[in-house]
Write an enzyme that holds these catalytic residues in place. Structure first.
Site, PDB file in Angstrom:
ATOM      1  N   SER A 143      97.527   6.134  67.074  1.00 26.44           N
ATOM      2  CA  SER A 143      96.797   7.233  66.421  1.00 26.44           C
ATOM      3  C   SER A 143      95.476   7.411  67.171  1.00 26.44           C
ATOM      4  O   SER A 143      95.012   6.481  67.839  1.00 26.44           O
ATOM      5  CB  SER A 143      96.512   6.842  64.969  1.00 26.44           C
ATOM      6  OG  SER A 143      95.512   7.667  64.416  1.00 26.44           O
ATOM      7  N   TYR A 156      93.607   1.002  58.470  1.00 24.52           N
ATOM      8  CA  TYR A 156      94.571   1.743  59.302  1.00 24.52           C
ATOM      9  C   TYR A 156      94.117   1.721  60.765  1.00 24.52           C
ATOM     10  O   TYR A 156      94.906   1.438  61.669  1.00 24.52           O
ATOM     11  CB  TYR A 156      94.659   3.171  58.780  1.00 24.52           C
ATOM     12  CG  TYR A 156      95.550   4.108  59.556  1.00 24.52           C
ATOM     13  CD1 TYR A 156      96.940   4.005  59.488  1.00 24.52           C
ATOM     14  CD2 TYR A 156      95.015   5.136  60.338  1.00 24.52           C
ATOM     15  CE1 TYR A 156      97.764   4.891  60.173  1.00 24.52           C
ATOM     16  CE2 TYR A 156      95.829   6.023  61.031  1.00 24.52           C
ATOM     17  CZ  TYR A 156      97.203   5.898  60.939  1.00 24.52           C
ATOM     18  OH  TYR A 156      98.020   6.780  61.629  1.00 24.52           O
TER      19      TYR A 156
HETATM   20  P1  NAP Z   1     105.687  10.158  57.782  1.00 26.91           P
HETATM   21  O1  NAP Z   1     106.198  11.563  57.762  1.00 26.91           O
HETATM   22  O2  NAP Z   1     105.175   9.555  56.543  1.00 26.91           O
HETATM   23  O3  NAP Z   1     106.833   9.233  58.410  1.00 26.91           O
HETATM   24  C1  NAP Z   1     106.727   7.836  58.482  1.00 26.91           C
HETATM   25  C2  NAP Z   1     108.094   7.248  58.204  1.00 26.91           C
HETATM   26  O4  NAP Z   1     108.013   5.812  58.368  1.00 26.91           O
HETATM   27  C3  NAP Z   1     108.532   7.506  56.754  1.00 26.91           C
HETATM   28  O5  NAP Z   1     109.884   7.897  56.684  1.00 26.91           O
HETATM   29  C4  NAP Z   1     108.303   6.166  56.112  1.00 26.91           C
HETATM   30  O6  NAP Z   1     109.087   5.926  54.977  1.00 26.91           O
HETATM   31  C5  NAP Z   1     108.667   5.229  57.253  1.00 26.91           C
HETATM   32  N1  NAP Z   1     108.218   3.872  56.992  1.00 26.91           N
HETATM   33  C6  NAP Z   1     107.079   3.483  56.379  1.00 26.91           C
HETATM   34  N2  NAP Z   1     107.051   2.154  56.260  1.00 26.91           N
HETATM   35  C7  NAP Z   1     108.202   1.681  56.803  1.00 26.91           C
HETATM   36  C8  NAP Z   1     108.757   0.400  56.941  1.00 26.91           C
HETATM   37  N3  NAP Z   1     108.128  -0.688  56.492  1.00 26.91           N
HETATM   38  N4  NAP Z   1     109.966   0.274  57.542  1.00 26.91           N
HETATM   39  C9  NAP Z   1     110.633   1.362  57.962  1.00 26.91           C
HETATM   40  N5  NAP Z   1     110.165   2.610  57.832  1.00 26.91           N
HETATM   41  C10 NAP Z   1     108.958   2.781  57.255  1.00 26.91           C
HETATM   42  O7  NAP Z   1     104.494  10.056  58.833  1.00 26.91           O
HETATM   43  P2  NAP Z   1     104.381  10.475  60.376  1.00 26.91           P
HETATM   44  O8  NAP Z   1     103.170  11.290  60.523  1.00 26.91           O
HETATM   45  O9  NAP Z   1     105.655  10.984  60.901  1.00 26.91           O
HETATM   46  O10 NAP Z   1     104.038   9.057  60.984  1.00 26.91           O
HETATM   47  C11 NAP Z   1     104.715   8.497  62.099  1.00 26.91           C
HETATM   48  C12 NAP Z   1     103.731   7.670  62.906  1.00 26.91           C
HETATM   49  O11 NAP Z   1     102.749   8.529  63.471  1.00 26.91           O
HETATM   50  C13 NAP Z   1     102.957   6.635  62.082  1.00 26.91           C
HETATM   51  O12 NAP Z   1     102.913   5.417  62.775  1.00 26.91           O
HETATM   52  C14 NAP Z   1     101.582   7.258  61.967  1.00 26.91           C
HETATM   53  O13 NAP Z   1     100.579   6.283  61.813  1.00 26.91           O
HETATM   54  C15 NAP Z   1     101.489   7.981  63.277  1.00 26.91           C
HETATM   55  N6  NAP Z   1     100.477   9.038  63.271  1.00 26.91           N
HETATM   56  C16 NAP Z   1     100.614  10.129  62.482  1.00 26.91           C
HETATM   57  C17 NAP Z   1      99.628  11.096  62.510  1.00 26.91           C
HETATM   58  C18 NAP Z   1      99.695  12.342  61.658  1.00 26.91           C
HETATM   59  O14 NAP Z   1      98.682  13.062  61.599  1.00 26.91           O
HETATM   60  N7  NAP Z   1     100.811  12.627  61.004  1.00 26.91           N
HETATM   61  C19 NAP Z   1      98.513  10.951  63.341  1.00 26.91           C
HETATM   62  C20 NAP Z   1      98.414   9.834  64.121  1.00 26.91           C
HETATM   63  C21 NAP Z   1      99.402   8.880  64.097  1.00 26.91           C
HETATM   64  P3  NAP Z   1     108.394   6.173  53.533  1.00 26.91           P
HETATM   65  O15 NAP Z   1     108.130   7.638  53.447  1.00 26.91           O
HETATM   66  O16 NAP Z   1     109.423   5.687  52.567  1.00 26.91           O
HETATM   67  O17 NAP Z   1     107.130   5.352  53.535  1.00 26.91           O
END
Ligand code: NAP
Length: 255
Positions: A143, A156
């Protein structure tokens, strides 16, 4: 544009939603054979069905990435089904915002368990297989908070900063052995992980109305825009890149 991961065995975590779902779909559209991992079984199966309906090759693997045995089983499944693990994407993550000195032990343990220990377990499980084939590409999704801090996101940010150094360390350890490891630092992308943080900032509508105050491009990123970067780093097109910290943040850290 087609076939950039033709025949490659890929494992992507966090595929039930957001960025992981987009990465899995993009990899499959480029010929990757994708093990899709998530703890949310119902949405995971839906995403895998979409990929296969579009002609891609993918299978669903329900696992909690913070559990070493779950991660080991997922990597085993990839190797047994597709013969190897060529690409690993550590994408699953959580973000529980809060005032630093009030964050409880359960939140600290869960955040570090999912965001940092999970990727460590996955890399440890995948690398012996990659060494056996003399090749592999690891893409970690950190991130902007892996390189810059933000109020209410300190735990985080600590987990994501750890992920940046995990990636650089692995890059050095395996640079001469065919394994590349790079890390992507996305800015604000439109996915559910941000909803609790957005609530604390006055709601999602307010955040998006004022987003150019912190993300100069003036809009949230899309999961597909991050998937495009992941595809490039995973593919042989990025053959000279390892240990790179790739900011995909709409200019957020250019300030
Ligand atoms: P998201 O839509 O919430 O997707 C994250 C997925 O990971 C969800 O399906 C979640 O399931 C799953 N997950 C959580 N804990 C887990 C575990 N212990 N084992 C297996 N799966 C798990 O969020 P996203 O934005 O796509 O995030 C993906 C990555 O991008 C993350 O690492 C996040 O930190 C990073 N990121 C995102 C952003 C942003 O602005 N969106 C910015 C910077 C970095 P549940 O929904 O059941 O928890």
């Amino acid at each position: 544009m087609l076939g950039r991961l033709e025949g490659k065995a890929c494992l992507v975590t966090g595929c039930a939603s957001g960025i992981g779902a987009a990465i899995a779909a993009r990899f499959a559209s480029e010929g990757g054979r994708v093990v899709c991992v998530d703890c949310d079984g119902d949405n995971l199966v839906r995403q895998v069905e979409k990929i296969t309906a579009d002609g891609g090759e993918a299978l669903a693997c329900v696992a909690d990435v913070s559990e070493r045995s779950d991660v080991d089983d997922a990597v085993d499944r990839c190797v047994k089904t597709f013969g190897s693990i060529d690409v690993l994407v550590n994408n699953a993550g959580i973000n529980i915002p809060g005032v630093f000195h009030e964050v409880d032990d359960a939140t600290i343990d869960r955040t570090l368990g999912v965001n940092l220990k999970g990727p460590i377990y996955a890399c440890q499980a995948a690398i012996p297989h990659m060494l056996g084939h003399g090749r592999g590409s690891i893409v970690n999704i950190s991130s902007v908070n892996g390189v810059v801090a933000e109020p209410l996101l300190t735990i985080y940010a600590a987990s994501k900063g750890g992920m940046v150094m995990l990636s650089r360390g692995i890059a050095l350890d395996y640079a001469k052995r065919g394994i590349r490891c790079n890390v992507i630092c996305p800015g604000w992308v439109d996915t559910p992980i941000n909803y609790p943080h957005a609530e604390m900032m006055g709601g999602l509508e307010t955040v998006y109305a004022t987003i150019d105050s912190f993300q100069p491009i003036g809009r949230p990123g899309t999961p597909e825009e991050i998937a495009n970067v992941a595809l490039f780093l995973a593919s042989d097109e990025a053959s000279f890149m390892t240990g790179s910290v790739v900011l995909a943040d709409g200019g957020m850290t250019a300030h």
